[in-house]
Design a protein around this motif. Structure first.
Motif, PDB file in Angstrom:
ATOM      1  N   LYS A  96     -61.835 -70.666  22.699  1.00 54.55           N
ATOM      2  CA  LYS A  96     -62.145 -71.432  21.489  1.00 54.55           C
ATOM      3  C   LYS A  96     -63.585 -71.938  21.429  1.00 54.55           C
ATOM      4  CE  LYS A  96     -57.787 -73.455  20.160  1.00 54.55           C
ATOM      5  NZ  LYS A  96     -57.102 -74.752  20.012  1.00 54.55           N
ATOM      6  N   HIS A 100     -67.555 -72.528  21.092  1.00 55.07           N
ATOM      7  CA  HIS A 100     -68.600 -72.013  20.203  1.00 55.07           C
ATOM      8  C   HIS A 100     -69.903 -71.765  20.973  1.00 55.07           C
ATOM      9  CE1 HIS A 100     -66.056 -72.589  16.739  1.00 55.07           C
ATOM     10  NE2 HIS A 100     -65.799 -73.816  17.155  1.00 55.07           N
ATOM     11  N   SER A 155     -65.334 -62.653  19.291  1.00 55.16           N
ATOM     12  CA  SER A 155     -64.293 -63.650  19.572  1.00 55.16           C
ATOM     13  C   SER A 155     -62.917 -63.102  19.221  1.00 55.16           C
ATOM     14  CB  SER A 155     -64.520 -64.906  18.729  1.00 55.16           C
ATOM     15  OG  SER A 155     -65.744 -65.490  19.020  1.00 55.16           O
ATOM     16  N   THR A 173     -59.373 -63.416  17.358  1.00 56.62           N
ATOM     17  CA  THR A 173     -59.031 -63.973  16.060  1.00 56.62           C
ATOM     18  C   THR A 173     -58.187 -65.230  16.267  1.00 56.62           C
ATOM     19  OG1 THR A 173     -56.976 -62.723  15.863  1.00 56.62           O
ATOM     20  CG2 THR A 173     -59.003 -61.668  15.022  1.00 56.62           C
ATOM     21  N   THR A 174     -58.115 -66.053  15.243  1.00 57.17           N
ATOM     22  CA  THR A 174     -57.286 -67.264  15.320  1.00 57.17           C
ATOM     23  C   THR A 174     -55.831 -66.906  15.616  1.00 57.17           C
ATOM     24  OG1 THR A 174     -58.790 -68.485  13.890  1.00 57.17           O
ATOM     25  CG2 THR A 174     -56.532 -69.326  14.060  1.00 57.17           C
ATOM     26  N   ILE A 227     -55.515 -66.128  19.346  1.00 59.63           N
ATOM     27  CA  ILE A 227     -55.596 -67.340  20.160  1.00 59.63           C
ATOM     28  C   ILE A 227     -54.311 -68.152  20.024  1.00 59.63           C
ATOM     29  CG2 ILE A 227     -56.810 -69.547  20.488  1.00 59.63           C
ATOM     30  CD1 ILE A 227     -59.402 -68.047  19.696  1.00 59.63           C
ATOM     31  N   ASP A 228     -53.763 -68.221  18.813  1.00 60.40           N
ATOM     32  CA  ASP A 228     -52.508 -68.947  18.591  1.00 60.40           C
ATOM     33  C   ASP A 228     -51.381 -68.356  19.430  1.00 60.40           C
ATOM     34  OD1 ASP A 228     -53.800 -70.591  16.779  1.00 60.40           O
ATOM     35  OD2 ASP A 228     -52.970 -69.592  14.995  1.00 60.40           O
ATOM     36  N   GLN A 271     -51.996 -69.353  23.065  1.00 59.38           N
ATOM     37  CA  GLN A 271     -51.681 -70.787  23.244  1.00 59.38           C
ATOM     38  C   GLN A 271     -50.175 -71.005  23.325  1.00 59.38           C
ATOM     39  OE1 GLN A 271     -55.024 -73.593  21.320  1.00 59.38           O
ATOM     40  NE2 GLN A 271     -53.655 -72.696  19.848  1.00 59.38           N
TER      41      GLN A 271
END
Length: 148
Positions: A94, A96, A108, A110-111, A114-115, A118
């Protein structure tokens, strides 16, 4: 008087809604993250080239659960099962800061990726054998219902 009736009606609707939601909770099925179909493809695509097998950048490997939970060169594990907020892996995904963020000097995650990671860590960071490595088992044959 009508404002009083409106307040009572709103309160009754809110109470009924709460009761219905609570009654439905046992029937709501929340799907767990599947390691083989959701997590492993992300790790293979973004992480294994530096953190898998022989290559263990910073002393971190994602090849096996034992490796993934072991202490890294920092002396601490990168994954804390059940606690993604304290997992260094998630902090780095996450970040920056280009010198800190993983994958290093690459795009990076993608969201949604990462979700998934997590949630996988939150659920215990379990590694599952691929179906082809699991021993064969006889299927359970359901018993017929009714008269036969």
């Amino acid at each position: 008087m009508s404002s009083m009736k409106n307040k009572l009606l709103k309160g009754a609707v809110a109470s009924l809604t709460t009761v219905l939601i609570l009654a439905a909770l046992p029937y709501i099925h929340i799907e767990r993250i599947d390691y083989n179909t959701q997590v492993k493809p992300i790790l293979n695509k973004h992480c294994m080239s530096c953190h898998g097998g022989v290559k263990r950048q910073a002393g971190f490997s994602l090849l096996t659960r034992e490796d993934a939970l072991a202490a890294t060169e920092s002396g601490h594990p990168a994954i804390i099962p059940g606690n993604p907020e304290k997992s260094e892996m998630i902090r780095r995904l996450k970040s920056h800061d280009p010198e800190f963020r993983m994958p290093f000097k690459k795009a990076s995650l993608t969201t949604p990726e990462i979700d998934i990671l997590q949630q996988w860590i939150k659920e215990g960071a379990n590694f599952e054998l691929h179906w082809s490595y699991k021993p064969l088992t006889a299927p359970k044959i359901p018993k017929p219902k009714g008269r036969f």
